[in-house]
Design a protein around this motif. Structure first.
Motif, PDB file in Angstrom:
ATOM      1  N   PRO A 109     -12.045   7.033  -3.435  1.00 41.12           N
ATOM      2  CA  PRO A 109     -12.258   8.492  -3.385  1.00 41.12           C
ATOM      3  C   PRO A 109     -12.748   8.982  -2.031  1.00 41.12           C
ATOM      4  N   ALA A 110     -13.415   8.130  -1.278  1.00 39.71           N
ATOM      5  CA  ALA A 110     -13.912   8.526   0.045  1.00 39.71           C
ATOM      6  C   ALA A 110     -12.763   8.788   1.020  1.00 39.71           C
ATOM      7  N   ASP A 111     -11.576   8.242   0.730  1.00 43.64           N
ATOM      8  CA  ASP A 111     -10.424   8.469   1.607  1.00 43.64           C
ATOM      9  C   ASP A 111     -10.096   9.954   1.707  1.00 43.64           C
ATOM     10  N   LEU A 112     -10.238  10.691   0.622  1.00 41.43           N
ATOM     11  CA  LEU A 112      -9.961  12.123   0.640  1.00 41.43           C
ATOM     12  C   LEU A 112     -10.922  12.842   1.584  1.00 41.43           C
ATOM     13  N   ALA A 113     -12.179  12.498   1.538  1.00 39.65           N
ATOM     14  CA  ALA A 113     -13.168  13.108   2.443  1.00 39.65           C
ATOM     15  C   ALA A 113     -12.822  12.808   3.895  1.00 39.65           C
ATOM     16  N   LYS A 114     -12.326  11.613   4.157  1.00 41.75           N
ATOM     17  CA  LYS A 114     -11.923  11.252   5.520  1.00 41.75           C
ATOM     18  C   LYS A 114     -10.740  12.104   5.980  1.00 41.75           C
ATOM     19  N   LEU A 115      -9.783  12.355   5.072  1.00 41.07           N
ATOM     20  CA  LEU A 115      -8.623  13.179   5.426  1.00 41.07           C
ATOM     21  C   LEU A 115      -9.039  14.633   5.674  1.00 41.07           C
ATOM     22  N   ILE A 116      -9.967  15.121   4.881  1.00 40.74           N
ATOM     23  CA  ILE A 116     -10.470  16.490   5.076  1.00 40.74           C
ATOM     24  C   ILE A 116     -11.180  16.587   6.423  1.00 40.74           C
ATOM     25  N   MET A 133       0.846  -1.177   0.000  1.00 43.48           N
ATOM     26  CA  MET A 133       0.000   0.000   0.000  1.00 43.48           C
ATOM     27  C   MET A 133       0.895   1.245   0.000  1.00 43.48           C
ATOM     28  N   PRO A 134       0.659   2.180  -0.912  1.00 40.39           N
ATOM     29  CA  PRO A 134       1.464   3.407  -0.954  1.00 40.39           C
ATOM     30  C   PRO A 134       1.328   4.197   0.359  1.00 40.39           C
ATOM     31  N   PRO A 135       2.400   4.855   0.805  1.00 45.00           N
ATOM     32  CA  PRO A 135       2.332   5.629   2.052  1.00 45.00           C
ATOM     33  C   PRO A 135       1.207   6.667   2.067  1.00 45.00           C
ATOM     34  N   ALA A 136       0.870   7.228   0.917  1.00 43.53           N
ATOM     35  CA  ALA A 136      -0.204   8.230   0.873  1.00 43.53           C
ATOM     36  C   ALA A 136      -1.532   7.651   1.340  1.00 43.53           C
ATOM     37  N   ARG A 137      -1.707   6.356   1.189  1.00 40.92           N
ATOM     38  CA  ARG A 137      -2.941   5.710   1.632  1.00 40.92           C
ATOM     39  C   ARG A 137      -2.971   5.552   3.149  1.00 40.92           C
ATOM     40  N   ARG A 138      -1.830   5.797   3.805  1.00 40.50           N
ATOM     41  CA  ARG A 138      -1.755   5.688   5.267  1.00 40.50           C
ATOM     42  C   ARG A 138      -1.552   7.049   5.932  1.00 40.50           C
ATOM     43  N   ALA A 139      -1.871   8.132   5.239  1.00 43.11           N
ATOM     44  CA  ALA A 139      -1.651   9.481   5.773  1.00 43.11           C
ATOM     45  C   ALA A 139      -2.383   9.701   7.087  1.00 43.11           C
ATOM     46  N   ALA A 140      -3.527   9.091   7.252  1.00 41.70           N
ATOM     47  CA  ALA A 140      -4.308   9.288   8.477  1.00 41.70           C
ATOM     48  C   ALA A 140      -3.544   8.849   9.722  1.00 41.70           C
ATOM     49  N   VAL A 141      -2.692   7.845   9.590  1.00 42.95           N
ATOM     50  CA  VAL A 141      -1.909   7.362  10.732  1.00 42.95           C
ATOM     51  C   VAL A 141      -0.985   8.474  11.245  1.00 42.95           C
ATOM     52  N   GLY A 142      -0.246   9.111  10.346  1.00 44.72           N
ATOM     53  CA  GLY A 142       0.655  10.199  10.734  1.00 44.72           C
ATOM     54  C   GLY A 142      -0.097  11.409  11.240  1.00 44.72           C
ATOM     55  N   ILE A 143      -1.246  11.701  10.633  1.00 42.92           N
ATOM     56  CA  ILE A 143      -2.044  12.844  11.071  1.00 42.92           C
ATOM     57  C   ILE A 143      -2.520  12.628  12.497  1.00 42.92           C
ATOM     58  N   ARG A 144      -3.053  11.446  12.773  1.00 40.48           N
ATOM     59  CA  ARG A 144      -3.528  11.167  14.146  1.00 40.48           C
ATOM     60  C   ARG A 144      -2.373  11.234  15.155  1.00 40.48           C
ATOM     61  N   ALA A 145      -1.210  10.742  14.757  1.00 38.05           N
ATOM     62  CA  ALA A 145      -0.049  10.757  15.660  1.00 38.05           C
ATOM     63  C   ALA A 145       0.337  12.186  16.019  1.00 38.05           C
ATOM     64  N   THR A 146       0.394  13.073  15.022  1.00 37.09           N
ATOM     65  CA  THR A 146       0.793  14.449  15.312  1.00 37.09           C
ATOM     66  C   THR A 146      -0.313  15.226  16.002  1.00 37.09           C
ATOM     67  N   GLN A 147      -1.561  14.838  15.818  1.00 40.02           N
ATOM     68  CA  GLN A 147      -2.651  15.495  16.537  1.00 40.02           C
ATOM     69  C   GLN A 147      -2.581  15.211  18.033  1.00 40.02           C
ATOM     70  N   THR A 148      -1.928  14.123  18.431  1.00 44.46           N
ATOM     71  CA  THR A 148      -1.767  13.852  19.863  1.00 44.46           C
ATOM     72  C   THR A 148      -0.838  14.873  20.508  1.00 44.46           C
ATOM     73  N   TRP A 149      -0.063  15.592  19.677  1.00 40.47           N
ATOM     74  CA  TRP A 149       0.822  16.650  20.170  1.00 40.47           C
ATOM     75  C   TRP A 149       0.108  17.996  20.178  1.00 40.47           C
ATOM     76  N   SER A 150      -1.192  17.981  19.930  1.00 36.73           N
ATOM     77  CA  SER A 150      -2.024  19.199  19.863  1.00 36.73           C
ATOM     78  C   SER A 150      -1.649  20.087  18.682  1.00 36.73           C
ATOM     79  N   TRP A 151      -1.166  19.512  17.616  1.00 37.27           N
ATOM     80  CA  TRP A 151      -0.855  20.263  16.406  1.00 37.27           C
ATOM     81  C   TRP A 151      -2.097  20.381  15.540  1.00 37.27           C
ATOM     82  N   GLU A 152      -2.234  21.507  14.872  1.00 36.21           N
ATOM     83  CA  GLU A 152      -3.241  21.671  13.831  1.00 36.21           C
ATOM     84  C   GLU A 152      -2.593  21.188  12.541  1.00 36.21           C
TER      85      GLU A 152
END
Length: 119
Positions: A38-45, A1-20
């Motif tokens: 295509p629904a993955d983009l809506a989830k990231l937004i 799976m390309p890393p871009a398909r796992r972007a939510a993992v990194g986003i959630r990790a950095t959100q634990t640091w209270s980052w926007e």
């Protein structure tokens, strides 16, 4: 799976640091993140609360993302690093990195972190 398909993992990790978090993708990463699901983009937004950008806005367009305090380049490929080092600005991601590093000596400029492994 390309890393871009796992972007939510990194986003959630950095959100634990209270980052926007705002997400800019290369054109290839955008295609990988949206081609099969295509629904993955809506989830990231929804996850970031911001539009996911992958191309330049029109000059007359409004900036939709806040100015960064830091930039995290994940997954920084050799192609990305070479373009950044050579001064190319052919994608939104490379241009963002270049702009942030132009005033790198400034204490108020965004700090850039590169990683060659997915978060």
């Amino acid at each position: 799976m390309p890393p871009a398909r796992r972007a939510a993992v990194g986003i959630r990790a950095t959100q634990t640091w209270s980052w926007e978090i705002c997400l800019n993708l290369t054109p290839s990463a955008y295609r990988w993140a949206t081609a099969d699901e295509p629904a993955d983009l809506a989830k990231l937004i929804e996850l970031t609360g911001h539009p996911v950008r992958h191309e330049y806005k029109l000059p007359s367009g409004k900036d939709v993302l806040p100015d960064p305090d830091a930039l995290l380049a994940v997954l920084a490929t050799l192609n990305t690093l070479t373009k950044w080092a050579d001064g190319h600005e052919d994608t939104l991601v490379i241009s963002s990195l270049r702009r942030s590093c132009r005033s790198f000596a400034s204490l108020t400029s965004p700090k850039v972190v590169f990683t060659s492994t997915p978060m």
